[in-house]
Design a protein around this motif. Structure first.
Motif, PDB file in Angstrom:
ATOM      1  N   GLY A   4      30.285  24.803  16.144  1.00 47.79           N
ATOM      2  CA  GLY A   4      31.075  23.632  16.566  1.00 47.79           C
ATOM      3  C   GLY A   4      30.885  23.415  18.065  1.00 47.79           C
ATOM      4  O   GLY A   4      31.796  22.977  18.766  1.00 47.79           O
ATOM      5  N   CYS A   5      29.659  23.710  18.537  1.00 49.22           N
ATOM      6  CA  CYS A   5      29.388  23.748  19.990  1.00 49.22           C
ATOM      7  C   CYS A   5      29.468  22.379  20.661  1.00 49.22           C
ATOM      8  O   CYS A   5      29.561  22.299  21.883  1.00 49.22           O
ATOM      9  CB  CYS A   5      28.012  24.366  20.236  1.00 49.22           C
ATOM     10  SG  CYS A   5      26.687  23.397  19.483  1.00 49.22           S
ATOM     11  N   THR A   6      29.434  21.288  19.878  1.00 46.10           N
ATOM     12  CA  THR A   6      29.464  19.958  20.485  1.00 46.10           C
ATOM     13  C   THR A   6      30.878  19.382  20.554  1.00 46.10           C
ATOM     14  O   THR A   6      31.085  18.319  21.132  1.00 46.10           O
ATOM     15  CB  THR A   6      28.581  18.983  19.664  1.00 46.10           C
ATOM     16  OG1 THR A   6      28.975  19.105  18.287  1.00 46.10           O
ATOM     17  CG2 THR A   6      27.117  19.326  19.796  1.00 46.10           C
ATOM     18  N   GLY A   7      31.842  20.076  19.965  1.00 46.18           N
ATOM     19  CA  GLY A   7      33.215  19.574  19.944  1.00 46.18           C
ATOM     20  C   GLY A   7      33.941  19.885  21.247  1.00 46.18           C
ATOM     21  O   GLY A   7      33.403  20.523  22.149  1.00 46.18           O
ATOM     22  N   MET A   8      35.190  19.416  21.328  1.00 47.27           N
ATOM     23  CA  MET A   8      35.953  19.587  22.562  1.00 47.27           C
ATOM     24  C   MET A   8      36.184  21.076  22.861  1.00 47.27           C
ATOM     25  O   MET A   8      35.969  21.534  23.978  1.00 47.27           O
ATOM     26  CB  MET A   8      37.276  18.860  22.408  1.00 47.27           C
ATOM     27  CG  MET A   8      37.874  18.491  23.715  1.00 47.27           C
ATOM     28  SD  MET A   8      39.122  17.263  23.472  1.00 47.27           S
ATOM     29  CE  MET A   8      38.335  15.834  24.090  1.00 47.27           C
ATOM     30  N   ALA A  42      26.059  23.279  15.070  1.00 52.33           N
ATOM     31  CA  ALA A  42      26.955  22.139  14.814  1.00 52.33           C
ATOM     32  C   ALA A  42      26.510  21.524  13.490  1.00 52.33           C
ATOM     33  O   ALA A  42      25.782  22.168  12.715  1.00 52.33           O
ATOM     34  CB  ALA A  42      26.875  21.137  15.965  1.00 52.33           C
ATOM     35  N   SER A  43      26.920  20.288  13.216  1.00 51.84           N
ATOM     36  CA  SER A  43      26.513  19.652  11.954  1.00 51.84           C
ATOM     37  C   SER A  43      25.118  19.040  12.114  1.00 51.84           C
ATOM     38  O   SER A  43      24.561  19.029  13.223  1.00 51.84           O
ATOM     39  CB  SER A  43      27.516  18.563  11.577  1.00 51.84           C
ATOM     40  OG  SER A  43      27.267  17.423  12.363  1.00 51.84           O
ATOM     41  N   ARG A  48      24.458  16.110  12.366  1.00 46.33           N
ATOM     42  CA  ARG A  48      24.533  14.967  13.295  1.00 46.33           C
ATOM     43  C   ARG A  48      24.048  15.363  14.699  1.00 46.33           C
ATOM     44  O   ARG A  48      23.516  14.535  15.426  1.00 46.33           O
ATOM     45  CB  ARG A  48      25.986  14.457  13.399  1.00 46.33           C
ATOM     46  CG  ARG A  48      26.512  13.813  12.151  1.00 46.33           C
ATOM     47  CD  ARG A  48      27.986  13.388  12.337  1.00 46.33           C
ATOM     48  NE  ARG A  48      28.896  14.529  12.425  1.00 46.33           N
ATOM     49  CZ  ARG A  48      29.458  15.131  11.383  1.00 46.33           C
ATOM     50  NH1 ARG A  48      29.212  14.697  10.165  1.00 46.33           N
ATOM     51  NH2 ARG A  48      30.281  16.150  11.542  1.00 46.33           N
ATOM     52  N   SER A  49      24.268  16.616  15.072  1.00 45.19           N
ATOM     53  CA  SER A  49      23.923  17.043  16.451  1.00 45.19           C
ATOM     54  C   SER A  49      22.693  17.930  16.514  1.00 45.19           C
ATOM     55  O   SER A  49      22.273  18.308  17.618  1.00 45.19           O
ATOM     56  CB  SER A  49      25.080  17.822  17.062  1.00 45.19           C
ATOM     57  OG  SER A  49      26.275  17.162  16.880  1.00 45.19           O
ATOM     58  N   LEU A  64      24.191  24.138  11.214  1.00 39.81           N
ATOM     59  CA  LEU A  64      24.755  25.336  10.576  1.00 39.81           C
ATOM     60  C   LEU A  64      24.378  25.329   9.095  1.00 39.81           C
ATOM     61  O   LEU A  64      24.550  24.313   8.412  1.00 39.81           O
ATOM     62  CB  LEU A  64      26.282  25.314  10.717  1.00 39.81           C
ATOM     63  CG  LEU A  64      27.024  26.517  10.168  1.00 39.81           C
ATOM     64  CD1 LEU A  64      26.756  27.762  11.013  1.00 39.81           C
ATOM     65  CD2 LEU A  64      28.539  26.247  10.113  1.00 39.81           C
ATOM     66  N   SER A  90      34.755  26.884  15.992  1.00 37.04           N
ATOM     67  CA  SER A  90      35.735  25.804  16.123  1.00 37.04           C
ATOM     68  C   SER A  90      35.117  24.531  15.557  1.00 37.04           C
ATOM     69  O   SER A  90      34.748  23.604  16.284  1.00 37.04           O
ATOM     70  CB  SER A  90      36.167  25.594  17.582  1.00 37.04           C
ATOM     71  OG  SER A  90      37.278  24.722  17.599  1.00 37.04           O
ATOM     72  N   ALA A  91      34.964  24.510  14.241  1.00 41.12           N
ATOM     73  CA  ALA A  91      34.334  23.359  13.582  1.00 41.12           C
ATOM     74  C   ALA A  91      35.184  22.905  12.395  1.00 41.12           C
ATOM     75  O   ALA A  91      34.669  22.296  11.462  1.00 41.12           O
ATOM     76  CB  ALA A  91      32.929  23.731  13.137  1.00 41.12           C
ATOM     77  N   VAL A  97      34.659  24.433   7.428  1.00 43.41           N
ATOM     78  CA  VAL A  97      33.487  25.181   7.914  1.00 43.41           C
ATOM     79  C   VAL A  97      33.849  26.668   8.027  1.00 43.41           C
ATOM     80  O   VAL A  97      33.079  27.545   7.600  1.00 43.41           O
ATOM     81  CB  VAL A  97      33.004  24.608   9.274  1.00 43.41           C
ATOM     82  CG1 VAL A  97      31.949  25.506   9.913  1.00 43.41           C
ATOM     83  CG2 VAL A  97      32.451  23.204   9.077  1.00 43.41           C
ATOM     84  N   GLY A 120      41.139  16.288  19.410  1.00 48.18           N
ATOM     85  CA  GLY A 120      39.703  16.140  19.678  1.00 48.18           C
ATOM     86  C   GLY A 120      39.406  14.795  20.339  1.00 48.18           C
ATOM     87  O   GLY A 120      40.311  14.079  20.785  1.00 48.18           O
TER      88      GLY A 120
HETATM   89  P1  A2P Z   1      29.060  17.532  15.258  1.00 45.46           P
HETATM   90  O1  A2P Z   1      29.204  17.146  16.697  1.00 45.46           O
HETATM   91  O2  A2P Z   1      27.641  17.711  14.861  1.00 45.46           O
HETATM   92  O3  A2P Z   1      29.848  16.662  14.325  1.00 45.46           O
HETATM   93  P2  A2P Z   1      35.968  18.219  17.388  1.00 45.46           P
HETATM   94  O4  A2P Z   1      37.048  19.079  16.822  1.00 45.46           O
HETATM   95  O5  A2P Z   1      36.065  18.052  18.873  1.00 45.46           O
HETATM   96  O6  A2P Z   1      35.812  16.936  16.661  1.00 45.46           O
HETATM   97  O7  A2P Z   1      34.570  19.046  17.121  1.00 45.46           O
HETATM   98  C1  A2P Z   1      34.195  19.501  15.866  1.00 45.46           C
HETATM   99  C2  A2P Z   1      32.949  20.354  15.975  1.00 45.46           C
HETATM  100  O8  A2P Z   1      32.646  20.869  14.655  1.00 45.46           O
HETATM  101  C3  A2P Z   1      31.715  19.614  16.412  1.00 45.46           C
HETATM  102  O9  A2P Z   1      30.865  20.469  17.136  1.00 45.46           O
HETATM  103  C4  A2P Z   1      31.068  19.251  15.072  1.00 45.46           C
HETATM  104  O10 A2P Z   1      29.670  19.028  15.148  1.00 45.46           O
HETATM  105  C5  A2P Z   1      31.318  20.514  14.309  1.00 45.46           C
HETATM  106  N1  A2P Z   1      31.204  20.306  12.856  1.00 45.46           N
HETATM  107  C6  A2P Z   1      31.852  19.418  12.094  1.00 45.46           C
HETATM  108  N2  A2P Z   1      31.461  19.522  10.791  1.00 45.46           N
HETATM  109  C7  A2P Z   1      30.541  20.505  10.760  1.00 45.46           C
HETATM  110  C8  A2P Z   1      29.743  21.090   9.725  1.00 45.46           C
HETATM  111  N3  A2P Z   1      29.845  20.703   8.471  1.00 45.46           N
HETATM  112  N4  A2P Z   1      28.898  22.102  10.051  1.00 45.46           N
HETATM  113  C9  A2P Z   1      28.803  22.512  11.342  1.00 45.46           C
HETATM  114  N5  A2P Z   1      29.512  21.999  12.356  1.00 45.46           N
HETATM  115  C10 A2P Z   1      30.368  21.007  12.079  1.00 45.46           C
END
Ligand code: A2P
Length: 329
Positions: A10-14, A37-38, A40-41, A58, A73-74, A78, A163
């Motif tokens: 979840g490295c791209t999240g807050m 991360a997902s 998307r990133s 992931l 933190s995802a 997850v 977030g």
């Molecule tokens: P991504 O940026 O690719 O969506 P926040 O709580 O700030 O919204 O952040 C959530 C974090 O969890 C983000 O890094 C997001 O990645 C990651 N995330 C969400 N869904 C998944 C998933 N299915 N697998 C891995 N990481 C995930």
């Protein structure tokens, strides 16, 4: 200190981005580091200590390499799926979601409160709810000194706790745009609604604070109630805590007990308008306590006002402190 291999899920999240910042600031002894991360990133670049890393999607084979500690933190889904996979591959997971917090086999740890609980982990250690973390830091020394009988929590929680989407709702709302994340406007408003409503009329956030406080303080007899409220503050949660003690106390002793506890800064000089506030707590790792005063409506009671950065001490810093304890072990 031995260097370890670390993964951030979840490295791209807050919170994920703050894990990175806190690991750098505290000079955490990292050997290799991996960022997940997902999809998307996936492919994006992240900089850690001056080096660039590629974000990986992931998946079930993400932990098929030597990773000692993973900070998750995802979100709950997850953590539910991937934390057990990581553990099976020999990794210790520090999980910021609520998924494992009340599991009997999972310690729920705040390093200034119950560091001894990490000893019985079986691969997963849970990071508590943000409002709970900052509340139990002052409750612990007060419970030890005067034995707490009852706690009433009223929270004033920042939008960063939801977030990026929460922060955007506040910023858009100030410009008159409708909310996307919250059911009502958060700009110029307060929402007595955090997480979902339960059958009994409480929100899940309120139930988390009640149950997690009992687990961390290791005292199921504590009487606790809570009202949790989202307020138009960008970052930094505030909690008004009314506490009733079994034992009598001197107010001076309450100040002393709080001042002497690690992680707490007492800010209480009302003649000079000094009390904790989220705009000043934001960006720091301490828990600020002020407005310390007797509750005259009961025999042995006080009111305190507790403020902390919910993304740092309420999430990322607490998780990194847990990882530091693991390394010391
Ligand atoms: P991504 O940026 O690719 O969506 P926040 O709580 O700030 O919204 O952040 C959530 C974090 O969890 C983000 O890094 C997001 O990645 C990651 N995330 C969400 N869904 C998944 C998933 N299915 N697998 C891995 N990481 C995930």
């Amino acid at each position: 200190m031995n260097c370890v291999n670390v993964a951030i899920v979840g490295c791209t999240g807050m919170v994920g981005r703050t894990f990175i910042k806190v690991l750098e600031e505290r000079n955490f002894p990292v050997n290799e580091i991996y960022f997940f991360a997902s999809n998307r990133s996936a492919g994006r670049t992240i900089t850690f200590k001056g080096n660039d890393y590629i974000v990986e999607e992931l998946n079930e084979s993400s932990f098929d390499r030597k990773i000692n500690i993973a900070l998750f933190s995802a979100g709950g889904e997850v953590s539910k799926k991937y934390a057990p996979i990581a553990v099976r591959k020999g990794c210790i997971v520090v999980d910021n979601s609520s998924e494992w917090r009340m599991d009997k086999n999972v310690p729920l740890v705040v390093p200034e409160v119950n560091p001894e609980d990490i000893k019985w982990h079986k691969g997963i250690i849970a990071n508590p709810n943000c409002s709970t973390i900052q509340s139990v830091v002052p409750l612990k020394p007060l419970h030890d000194a005067f034995k707490i009988k009852r706690v009433v929590y009223s929270t004033y929680q920042a939008v960063s706790g939801t977030g990026m989407a929460g922060v955007q709702d506040l910023e858009n709302g100030i410009s008159g745009l409708p909310p996307k994340k919250y059911p009502h406007p958060i700009a110029f408003n307060c929402l007595p609604h955090i997480d979902v409503f339960m059958e009994d009329g409480y929100t899940k956030e309120e139930i988390k604070m009640i149950n997690e406080t009992r687990k961390i303080l290791n005292d199921q007899s504590l009487k606790i109630t809570a009202t949790t409220v989202r307020v138009p503050v960008r970052n930094g949660h505030s909690v008004s805590i009314n506490i009733e003690f079994e034992n009598s106390f001197e107010l001076e002793k309450v100040f002393e007990v709080l001042r002497n506890h690690p992680g707490i800064i007492v800010q209480d000089d009302v003649k000079n308008n000094i009390y904790p506030m989220p705009i000043y707590a934001s960006g720091t790792d301490e828990v600020y306590v002020g407005r310390i005063r007797r509750d005259f409506s009961v025999e042995n009671g006080i009111n305190i006002w507790v403020v902390a950065d919910n993304i740092r001490k309420g999430a990322a810093t607490n998780a990194v402190q847990i990882a530091e304890l693991l390394i010391k072990e």
